[in-house]
Structures are given as structure tokens and as C-alpha cells.
Design a protein around this motif. Structure first.
Motif, short mmCIF file in Angstrom:
data_model
loop_
_atom_site.label_atom_id
_atom_site.label_comp_id
_atom_site.label_asym_id
_atom_site.label_seq_id
_atom_site.Cartn_x
_atom_site.Cartn_y
_atom_site.Cartn_z
N GLY A 91 0.79 -1.22 0.00
CA GLY A 91 0.00 0.00 0.00
C GLY A 91 0.83 1.27 0.00
O GLY A 91 2.01 1.29 -0.33
N ASP A 92 0.17 2.38 0.38
CA ASP A 92 0.88 3.64 0.55
C ASP A 92 1.70 3.56 1.82
O ASP A 92 1.36 2.87 2.76
CB ASP A 92 -0.10 4.81 0.64
CG ASP A 92 -0.86 5.01 -0.66
OD1 ASP A 92 -0.29 4.70 -1.73
OD2 ASP A 92 -2.01 5.47 -0.60
N GLN A 93 2.79 4.30 1.86
CA GLN A 93 3.63 4.26 3.04
C GLN A 93 4.41 5.56 3.16
O GLN A 93 4.62 6.28 2.20
CB GLN A 93 4.60 3.10 2.96
CG GLN A 93 5.51 3.13 1.73
CD GLN A 93 6.30 1.85 1.61
OE1 GLN A 93 6.71 1.29 2.59
NE2 GLN A 93 6.53 1.41 0.40
N HIS A 94 4.81 5.85 4.39
CA HIS A 94 5.68 6.99 4.61
C HIS A 94 7.07 6.65 4.08
O HIS A 94 7.47 5.49 4.04
CB HIS A 94 5.76 7.31 6.10
CG HIS A 94 4.44 7.71 6.68
ND1 HIS A 94 3.59 6.79 7.25
CD2 HIS A 94 3.83 8.92 6.75
CE1 HIS A 94 2.51 7.42 7.67
NE2 HIS A 94 2.63 8.70 7.39
N GLU A 95 7.79 7.66 3.69
CA GLU A 95 9.12 7.46 3.13
C GLU A 95 10.01 6.71 4.12
O GLU A 95 10.13 7.08 5.29
CB GLU A 95 9.74 8.81 2.79
CG GLU A 95 11.10 8.68 2.13
CD GLU A 95 11.69 10.03 1.77
OE1 GLU A 95 12.82 10.07 1.29
OE2 GLU A 95 10.99 11.06 1.98
N GLY A 96 10.61 5.61 3.66
CA GLY A 96 11.52 4.84 4.49
C GLY A 96 10.85 3.95 5.52
O GLY A 96 11.53 3.42 6.40
N ALA A 97 9.53 3.80 5.44
CA ALA A 97 8.82 3.07 6.49
C ALA A 97 8.88 1.55 6.31
O ALA A 97 8.55 0.82 7.24
CB ALA A 97 7.36 3.52 6.56
N GLU A 98 9.24 1.07 5.13
CA GLU A 98 9.27 -0.38 4.92
C GLU A 98 10.32 -1.01 5.82
O GLU A 98 11.47 -0.58 5.85
CB GLU A 98 9.59 -0.70 3.46
CG GLU A 98 9.41 -2.16 3.09
CD GLU A 98 7.95 -2.58 3.16
OE1 GLU A 98 7.72 -3.76 3.42
OE2 GLU A 98 7.07 -1.74 2.94
N PRO A 99 9.97 -2.06 6.59
CA PRO A 99 10.95 -2.70 7.47
C PRO A 99 12.14 -3.27 6.70
O PRO A 99 12.01 -3.68 5.53
CB PRO A 99 10.14 -3.82 8.15
CG PRO A 99 8.73 -3.36 8.07
CD PRO A 99 8.62 -2.62 6.78
N THR A 100 13.30 -3.28 7.34
CA THR A 100 14.49 -3.89 6.76
C THR A 100 14.85 -5.14 7.55
O THR A 100 14.64 -5.21 8.76
CB THR A 100 15.67 -2.91 6.77
OG1 THR A 100 15.89 -2.44 8.10
CG2 THR A 100 15.38 -1.72 5.87
#
Length: 619
Positions: A91-100
């Protein structure tokens, strides 16, 4: 006493009342015993755990993306073998929010397999006035493995957190569901969910990670935050969200010794203050928050900062509005953090809206004083009361979330402090030697004690038993603290040498003692320095090094309704197995916590203190 036999020698156990305990301990051949450290574990490849329905449902904000209050939701079903795993609902997400994802893990057959250390990092924008609710849920199978449960790790300066929930729900077979929820303040740059597997393989499925941000102390409006991470003057803004027309915050410092940048005070890296020592000195740090003057209306202003005062140091603070404006409804709230640090939140109304608001900090140290310091300054303002329930403070003031989980009642506890030093425990406080035989007594000692002044010394012939009653349904948690000296010796060799912690599902003085009566058996052996945990799979064990020369927590969770138990040693979890199945796994024991047995088996001293049995607890 400890159980050492397979089912083929069960009859011998039943009829061997005339042989010694040590002889019973040597019945099983060493060739029968293997360890998990040799990488024997059960495979679950090509099987995906069904999703649980109706248990520990997500919070009502789960599934939203990119709204206010800022919310992120990620779900991982591990249906393909991609690495790093891909969210099922990006979906939509805040910049850099995807977990690493970093470390030793792989996706295999629809589940995440972890064989070492795996860290999942949830990324944020560091924001001082916010508190963050982090909600995590996952299914796991730890059978035959030793692991440290998913632990939350935070960056420096982010220590004030409350763990609201940590639920463990049995599903089926060896699968459980864990649900944890934290409140973290201030909102950090990241949170790490860290899994550490010491032996075997931990399997994870149906992972959900959700975060929801809300104001703690602060105002709904423009914000300027300063973390003092780098030695520059004037300080650089760490997070700025100011409406159009507002200028940047202006900083000043003055006095005999103006406050300076310090590289660290305790675990706060990068602060403003005075180092202490030398001549008495003082100084002032000042910040001016820009405003837009108006003839009428109300501006709500909030300032939050952390402060540290060593003995002999002082910090004072005040605020001032531009001429013609009046400060009203002022409130302060101080929260103790850690390592001598405190957090202060100041909120007030200014009528009418001012041209500027000043915040000033006065710092002073004596010659013998340590440092005084300020960190994590956030200043914010708003012009309207936020939607939502009315708060008890001035307009725009938001009370922090406060949840105090109820502690379970303690059914039984023991610290040995009321007993006479050197006395035998047989006949005191419900303690007795195995089979009510004083030959197997243990003594009260002060050689080591976690709860001063006494502990129990389990040494030589000691085989100390305490029976329980009424623990025959529901979930229970047993806890003890153990101290193994660095010069501990098993005083023997062989597969079953060493000292033991044992829990029985059935116990009667004089027996018969069936092998299925043993539900917990932990063996500490100096010959290899290992803790060997039986886990319901014959004589196989999960092995990890035991910890000498310090008090270590041992926790055992038992769910008698669902028929499973799990052991934790220094927060290392061992895969659950059937309580009634017993330590060998082929029994038909009772759904009852009948007795605790601390068995020296000829070993040198091992000490125990601060024991407890609690209903309705555990993880």
C-alpha cells in the motif's frame, strides 16, 4: 531425583525400590542420548500455518496506511521464497517506512526460518512530542530450539517505554501465537525486533507489524525538535514542522560559562550542559519560538525536554511571551526516565497569540559536582483544541497514555530469609528430602543470596522437594533464581552427571515414581559447561552454556488446560512440549503441578533464591 530411562526400562523403574538413586541415574546408555546442538530437529517445510481467527484481534487502526495519526501496517504470510520478505499489503507508506531485514533467516515452504540472529527494523521519522504504539503479532514454532524471544531494541535516548501486552496463545501442535504491544516515547528513528536462536530452528509465520503515532505531551500544530546529536552552534533542528510564515527557532547562550555541547551524559549521546568540576559556574541556554501576533484568540504552547542533574548541580527553567501577551493555565509534569534522567512537559495558553515565546534554562554546577545537561528539546504550538475527548489540562494539552497491567497473585513464594542460618530445610516451610527422607536435606546459607541474607544450598546428597496443591488447571508460572559458582563441579562423569531442576506432575512420598511423572528436567553439567533441557523427545536435549558466577532467572510456564510447558533460562526460550507427556514425551502424566525438586546428584554447591509460583501468568 531425575528421570533417565526410555519406556523399555520403565518396568525396571517401577520395581527398583531397592537400588540407589545414583544407580537409577545410570540405567540409560549413553548411545541413546543425542543433543539438539548436533542439529536434530523436526522439519515443517511446505506447510503454512493457518491464520487464527478471533484470537488477539488487531487494534482498530490496523490496516490503515498513511493517515493521521500516522499509521503503518505490514503483513507477511511468507507465501513465496523472496528475500527479504515482501509485505502482502504494501500500500501507501511513509518514506523509508518499509521494514528492513538483516541476519540469518530464510523463507522456506511458506514459513520464515531463523537459525541465528535476525533483526527486523521498523523505520520512523524521529519526533519528540509523539509517543508510538507498536503492535506486533506472529505465529511461531520453537520445538527443539533454544531462542531468545523477539526482543524490542531501541536507539539511545529512547528508554521510557511501557509494555502493554505480551500474550502467548496456543494454536495447535507446536505452534503458538505471540502478540506484543508497546508504547514508546519519544517516537524514535527506528525499533528493532530481534530474534536470537542459539540452537535448532525457530519458525515464524503470519507476521503482522503495525505502528500508530499519537501526541504525548505536545500541541497539535507546529513543532520544532532538537536532539543535539552533533557539536554545532546554533543547534540543528532534528525535526521541523512549522506552518508557512513562521521563522526558525533562534538560540542564544550566555553567562559565566555558557552551556556547551557534551558528547555524552550516561547513555544520552549528544547533550547541552556543563561538565561539572572546577570552579563554581553557571550559564543560560535560551530558545525563541517564532509566532504570528494576533489581536485576539488563544495559542497553546508546549515544551518538552529531558534533563540530568548530578549531585551539586542545578537546572531551572522559565518561559516568557512577547509584550502584551499573557501566559495562563500553566501546567508541568515530570516523569522519571532512567540513569538519573527526567522528562519535563510544560503546557500553557498565551492570550492573545504572541509574536514570540522564549524558553530559558539556567544551569549551575559546584566544584565537586558532576554534569548537568539538557537533551531532546521539543517546542510546539497550536491555535485550536484538537478533536477527541476533553483533556484535564489547558487547551491542546494531551495526557500521556498510562496503563498499569495487574500483577498476578502469588500462590507460593520462598526466599529462605526467615530460616535460621545453617539450619536444615527438611521440615521447614513445606520443604523435605525426597520421599520425606531427611538424608536428602539441604541447608540455609549466606554464602550467596539474591534476597539478602539467605538462600538454599543444593550440594552433595541434597534432593529437596516442595509439594504444591491446587495447581491443576489454567496457566501457571514458576520462577526461581539460580547461582552456579565458577568452580562448580558435577563430581562425576557420564550422561547424567550434574545438578538438576525438576518439576513433577505427580509426586507421592515413597512412590511409585513413574517416568511419566517428570514434566521438567534441567541438567547443569560442569563437564561441558552446558545446560541440557529435556523437551519431550526421549533423551534428546536442547543444550546451551550455563552462566556461572551470577544470579540467573529460570522461568517455567505451564498451561494445564492446553497441556504444554515452556522453559526460559536467562530469557532464552526452549520449545514447548506436552506437560502430561513428560520430559521423555511418551508418558501419560497428570494435568497437575505436583512438586518441585532441586537435586544435587553429588555435585558441589548451587544456590537458589526468590522462588515463586503464580497462577494466570507466563508467556
Amino acid at each position: 531425583m531425575h528421570v533417565t530411562a526410555h519406556s523399555q526400562i520403565q518396568a525396571t523403574f517401577r520395581n527398583a525400590g531397592d537400588i540407589s538413586k545414583q544407580e537409577k541415574a545410570m540405567f540409560a546408555a549413553s548411545s541413546l542420548r543425542t543433543t539438539l546442538s548436533a542439529a536434530i530437529f523436526v522439519a515443517v517445510a511446505f506447510w503454512t500455518v493457518p491464520a487464527l481467527g478471533g484470537l488477539d484481534d488487531p487494534p482498530d487502526w490496523w490496516g490503515r496506511q498513511n493517515d493521521w495519526p500516522h499509521t503503518e501496517s505490514r503483513e507477511y504470510g511468507f507465501e513465496d521464497d523472496a528475500w527479504p520478505p515482501q509485505a502482502d499489503n504494501p500500500g501507501d507508506q511513509h518514506e523509508g517506512a518499509e521494514p528492513t531485514w538483516t541476519g540469518q533467516g530464510r523463507v522456506n515452504g511458506g514459513v520464515l526460518e531463523i537459525t541465528g540472529t535476525l533483526t527486523i527494523r521498523v523505520n520512523n521519522v524521529r519526533y519528540q512530542p509523539n509517543e508510538k504504539i507498536l503492535w506486533i503479532q506472529y505465529d511461531y514454532d520453537g520445538y527443539g530450539a533454544a531462542w531468545k524471544p523477539g526482543a524490542l531494541e531501541l536507539p539511545p535516548n529512547t528508554k521510557a517505554k511501557k509494555q502493554l501486552d505480551d500474550k502467548d496463545t496456543f494454536h495447535h501442535g507446536n505452534w503458538h501465537r505471540r502478540t506484543i504491544r508497546y508504547v514508546i516515547t519519544p517516537q524514535p528513528e527506528w525499533e528493532d525486533l530481534k530474534f536470537e536462536v542459539l540452537s535448532g530452528t525457530l519458525r515464524i509465520d503470519n507476521l503482522k507489524i503495525g505502528s500508530h503515532c499519537q501526541h504525548s505531551y505536545g500541541c497539535y500544530g507546529g513543532t520544532d525538535s532538537y536532539f543535539f546529536d552533533v557539536p554545532v552552534w546554533p543547534p540543528e533542528s532534528g525535526y521541523e514542522d512549522l506552518p508557512d510564515g513562521y521563522g526558525p527557532t533562534q538560540w542564544d547562550r550566555y553567562g559565566v560559562n555558557p552551556p556547551e555541547w557534551l558528547p555524552a551524559v550516561t547513555d544520552h549521546a549528544g547533550v547541552m550542559g556543563l561538565p561539572g568540576g572546577g570552579m563554581p559556574t553557571d550559564g543560560v541556554l535560551a530558545a525563541r519560538l517564532d509566532g504570528i501576533e494576533a489581536p485576539d484568540g488563544v495559542q497553546q504552547v508546549c515544551c518538552q525536554f529531558d534533563f540530568y542533574m548530578a549531585e551539586g548541580g542545578l537546572i531551572g527553567w522559565e518561559e516568557e511571551a512577547s509584550p502584551g501577551a499573557m501566559i495562563e493555565n500553566r501546567q508541568e509534569n515530570i516523569t522519571e526516565l532512567h540513569e538519573g534522567w527526567f522528562r519535563l512537559a510544560i503546557t500553557f495558553d498565551v492570550t492573545p497569540p504572541p509574536d514570540w515565546v522564549d524558553f530559558r534554562w539556567y544551569v549551575f554546577t559546584e566544584p565537586s559536582a558532576g554534569p548537568v545537561a539538557i537533551d531532546n528539546v521539543a517546542m510546539s504550538f497550536a491555535f485550536a483544541e484538537p478533536e477527541g475527548p476533553e483533556q484535564g489540562g489547558p487547551a491542546g494539552f494531551v495526557e500521556p497514555l498510562s496503563v498499569a497491567p495487574l500483577a498476578p497473585l502469588v500462590r507460593w513464594s520462598e526466599n529462605f530469609d526467615s530460616y535460621l542460618l545453617g539450619s536444615g530445610l527438611h521440615g521447614q516451610g513445606g520443604w523435605k528430602g525426597w520421599d520425606n527422607d531427611p538424608t536428602f536435606d539441604a541447608v540455609v546459607t549466606d554464602a550467596q543470596a539474591r534476597s539478602v541474607p539467605h538462600a538454599a544450598d543444593i550440594v552433595g546428597a541434597a534432593d529437596l522437594v516442595h509439594e504444591f496443591s491446587g495447581a491443576d488447571s489454567g496457566r501457571w508460572q514458576f520462577t526461581t533464581w539460580q547461582y552456579i559458582p565458577g568452580d562448580f563441579s558435577s563430581n562425576g562423569t557420564g550422561d547424567f552427571a550434574g545438578t538438576y531442576i525438576v518439576m513433577m506432575n505427580t509426586y507421592v512420598d515413597g512412590g511409585p515414581h513413574e517416568e511419566q511423572d517428570w514434566s521438567i528436567q534441567m541438567n547443569f553439567d560442569s563437564n561441558d559447561g552446558m545446560l541440557k533441557v529435556y523437551y519431550g523427545n526421549g533423551l534428546n536435549t536442547v543444550d546451551v552454556p550455563y552462566i556461572p558466577d551470577e544470579w540467573v532467572k529460570v522461568q517455567i510456564t505451564v498451561d494445564l488446560d492446553e497441556d504444554w510447558t515452556r522453559i526460559y533460562y536467562d530469557d532464552i526460550g526452549f520449545g514447548e512440549y506436552s506437560w502430561t507427556g513428560g520430559v521423555l514425551g511418551d508418558g501419560a502424566g497428570a494435568a497437575d503441578i505436583a512438586a518441585l525438586d532441586l537435586y544435587a546428584n553429588g555435585s558441589t554447591s548451587v544456590y537458589y533464591d526468590s522462588l515463586a509460583l503464580k497462577p494466570g501468568a507466563g508467556r
